[in-house]
Design an enzyme around this catalytic site. Structure first.
Site, PDB file in Angstrom:
ATOM      1  N   LEU A   1       0.843  -1.208   0.000  1.00 30.75           N
ATOM      2  CA  LEU A   1       0.000   0.000   0.000  1.00 30.75           C
ATOM      3  C   LEU A   1       0.872   1.250   0.000  1.00 30.75           C
ATOM      4  O   LEU A   1       0.951   1.965   0.988  1.00 30.75           O
ATOM      5  CB  LEU A   1      -0.913  -0.015   1.228  1.00 30.75           C
ATOM      6  CG  LEU A   1      -1.594  -1.353   1.572  1.00 30.75           C
ATOM      7  CD1 LEU A   1      -2.423  -1.195   2.836  1.00 30.75           C
ATOM      8  CD2 LEU A   1      -2.437  -1.848   0.417  1.00 30.75           C
ATOM      9  N   ASP A   2       1.506   1.514  -1.110  1.00 29.36           N
ATOM     10  CA  ASP A   2       2.472   2.616  -1.186  1.00 29.36           C
ATOM     11  C   ASP A   2       1.815   3.881  -1.734  1.00 29.36           C
ATOM     12  O   ASP A   2       1.067   3.821  -2.708  1.00 29.36           O
ATOM     13  CB  ASP A   2       3.622   2.180  -2.105  1.00 29.36           C
ATOM     14  CG  ASP A   2       4.814   3.098  -1.996  1.00 29.36           C
ATOM     15  OD1 ASP A   2       5.723   2.987  -2.828  1.00 29.36           O
ATOM     16  OD2 ASP A   2       4.854   3.926  -1.064  1.00 29.36           O
ATOM     17  N   GLY A   3       2.126   5.021  -1.091  1.00 24.33           N
ATOM     18  CA  GLY A   3       1.675   6.293  -1.658  1.00 24.33           C
ATOM     19  C   GLY A   3       0.708   7.087  -0.793  1.00 24.33           C
ATOM     20  O   GLY A   3       0.217   8.129  -1.225  1.00 24.33           O
TER      21      GLY A   3
ATOM     22  N   THR B   1       1.713  -0.187  -5.552  1.00 19.17           N
ATOM     23  CA  THR B   1       1.213   1.037  -6.188  1.00 19.17           C
ATOM     24  C   THR B   1       2.300   2.116  -6.205  1.00 19.17           C
ATOM     25  O   THR B   1       3.388   1.929  -5.666  1.00 19.17           O
ATOM     26  CB  THR B   1      -0.032   1.548  -5.439  1.00 19.17           C
ATOM     27  OG1 THR B   1       0.255   1.592  -4.038  1.00 19.17           O
ATOM     28  CG2 THR B   1      -1.224   0.626  -5.666  1.00 19.17           C
ATOM     29  N   SER B   2       2.001   3.223  -6.818  1.00 22.96           N
ATOM     30  CA  SER B   2       2.892   4.385  -6.955  1.00 22.96           C
ATOM     31  C   SER B   2       4.022   4.159  -7.949  1.00 22.96           C
ATOM     32  O   SER B   2       4.962   4.954  -7.993  1.00 22.96           O
ATOM     33  CB  SER B   2       3.519   4.792  -5.611  1.00 22.96           C
ATOM     34  OG  SER B   2       2.562   4.893  -4.624  1.00 22.96           O
TER      35      SER B   2
END
Lengths: 285, 265
Positions: A41-43, A228-229
């Site tokens: 869960l990046d960003g 993500t990101s």
């Protein structure tokens, strides 16, 4: 009158959206569907900066996105979802940020256990992977309560990695394997199966011993890991379990990750599925 | 470059699980193929874009790609699908390109150990023991270290991954069992990540952690590269080995030089 007609229109649109989603998911399931999807869960912080939100608000929005994405995954028939919520490396952040994240974790775990959430809708089993002793007391107690409360559920599995790194998971697996082997040797109950991967040399640790003691022991390896990101590294996440995992790195930040991105991820997975199946068959030989 | 072959079409028969009329299955199947047509068109577009970009780079029209800053790139890993790894000509060409860019340390990996059987013999004859020792890793830690021009090359396979860690675990177990004390027998061993890292060195399963990993194959997947060495590695999919282009490698190196990691902070 206007308010009533707006409500009516919203209801119809809601039904049409659910119908469209159902048709879309049915279409996707013509092809091979992943059994296990993992998310990094990046960003969240970058999202908060982008939208000029205060510190910590990005994680709140991120949690709401997570609930929505989980719902879509379970509607699609994905049995296992794993999320990288908090790394051991994240403890090096500013103390107030870490404290805020621990408090948010406790709050959201308690929220998930309430009535009328996806946990009850889908009969989820929640598991926490990681070195839970490193968490704050309230967060750890909440995690243990969530695991106990959902242990008897028979639905899909949500595994949340907190205070987790892959290397730490491997070290804990080695420790448990050594303890077990030592106790078996002491009792004289060491049995050999004839499989070199299971037995190893006499009194040594085999790959299978370690895999039985990983946090993910009763979970299949992930079919897809989505970070993500647009970042391209795994940041010490499921390194052992991702031998034949399709690694994807979509550009949107985690709070921006939507149904469209999830559908695309599954289509990409279906595209390379024959390759992975051939490699799995090769490994099994 | 054969764009059609780069994009894999997937044929999967309709599953039996659907208790639906045949006409509905046909409509859903048609829609499914349309979705995949969209995906393949997108990949074709991306391939054309990469082709144009690599042409522009190879003409030297993009100045920023001409002076690569590779100070942060201490070691580079190349993961190749075992079927594609049989193409030794391409592998050697790749090594020449990497050497020309100035890469000092390369880790070559494929699952089944094809590279150990094919490239190893050629590299053994080229390796000169009087060459400058590799500064990236202690040669005693690594069993298959060779030299090519100014580049050190390590060749590993799946057997060096999980089984390497199991060997290190066995080493730690045997060290632990040497302690006869009662406390040892009652409590769980107190190993740390440093202990495991040292055990990997002692059993010859250690090695440099690559900063960048290039994947040559149909899909972006590390195919079992040793887990202990992959913690913060940037993993980039380069497409099939047969379609590899020097300009794409240059672009990847340039993009890597612009990366910033905060290591979880």
């Amino acid at each position: 009158m206007r308010k009533r007609s707006r409500k009516f229109v919203a209801k119809i649109l809601g039904r049409l959206w659910r119908l469209f989603r159902r048709w879309l998911f049915l279409t996707l399931s013509i092809g091979p569907m992943p059994e296990h999807i993992a998310f990094i869960l990046d960003g969240n912080r970058r999202y908060a900066k982008k939208k000029n939100l205060k510190m910590g608000a990005g994680h709140n929005v991120g949690f709401n996105s997570l609930v929505v994405v989980l719902r879509y995954c379970y509607e699609l028939g994905v049995e296992y979802v794993t999320v990288y919520a908090f790394s051991i490396d994240n403890f090096r952040r500013k103390p107030e940020e870490v404290k805020g994240l621990m408090a948010l974790m406790k709050e959201k775990i308690d929220e998930l256990l309430e009535e009328d959430t996806i946990v009850h809708k889908f009969g989820l089993r929640i598991k926490f992977w990681g070195n839970l002793d490193m968490l704050s007391e309230p967060a750890r107690v909440a995690a243990e309560r969530a695991m106990a409360a959902t242990a008897n559920n028979t639905g899909p599995v949500l595994s949340v990695c907190v205070a987790y790194t892959s290397t730490n998971e491997i070290v804990r697996a080695i420790k448990k394997s050594c303890s077990t082997k030592r106790d078996e040797t002491a009792e004289g109950s060491l049995g050999f199966t004839g499989d070199p991967l299971r037995d190893g040399a006499c009194g040594s640790i085999a790959v299978a011993d370690m895999e039985d003691n990983l946090d993910s022991a009763d979970c299949p390896d992930p079919d897809i890991i989505i970070r993500t990101s647009g970042e391209t590294r795994l940041s010490n996440f499921l390194l052992w379990q991702s031998t034949l995992t399709h690694l994807q790195n979509p550009i949107p930040l985690w709070p921006e990750f939507s149904l469209r991105n999830l559908i695309w991820a599954i289509l990409e997975y279906q595209r390379v599925y024959p390759y992975f199946e051939a490699r799995r068959r090769g490994l099994a030989k | 470059m054969d764009l059609a072959r780069e994009n894999t079409w997937v044929w999967i028969p309709l599953p039996q699980k659907f208790q639906a009329p045949m006409i509905l299955k046909l409509i859903l199947g048609f829609c499914w193929y349309l979705l995949h047509l969209m995906v393949n068109l997108r990949h074709m577009g991306s391939s054309v874009n990469d082709l144009l970009f690599s042409y522009i780079i190879s003409m030297g029209l993009l100045l920023k790609h001409q002076n690569l800053q590779l100070d942060e790139l201490n070691s580079l890993a190349v993961v190749v699908d075992s079927e594609e790894a049989k193409n030794t000509t391409k592998i050697k060409q790749l090594l020449c390109w990497l050497s020309s860019i100035g890469i000092k340390y390369v880790i070559l990996y494929d699952m089944q150990g094809v590279l150990k059987q094919t490239i190893r013999t050629d590299l053994e004859s080229l390796t000169n023991t009087s060459m400058t020792p590799c500064s990236v890793v202690d040669a005693k830690m690594v069993t298959s270290l060779f030299h090519f021009e100014k580049m050190a090359i390590e060749i590993i396979s799946l057997a060096d991954g999980k089984e390497g860690v199991a060997k290190a675990a066995s080493f730690l177990y045997s060290e632990h069992m040497k302690d006869d004390s009662e406390i040892c027998y009652r409590s769980e061993p107190d190993f740390t990540e440093s202990d495991v890292a040292n055990a990997l060195k002692a059993t010859g399963s250690a090695g440099a952690e690559p900063d960048l990993l290039l994947v040559y194959g149909p899909a972006r997947c590390h195919l079992g590269f040793p887990a202990w060495r992959l913690r913060y590695t940037e993993i980039v999919h380069m497409g099939r080995l047969r379609s590899m282009k020097f300009a794409v490698i240059v672009k990847t190196m340039h993009d890597f030089s612009k990366k910033h990691q905060n290591y979880g902070k």
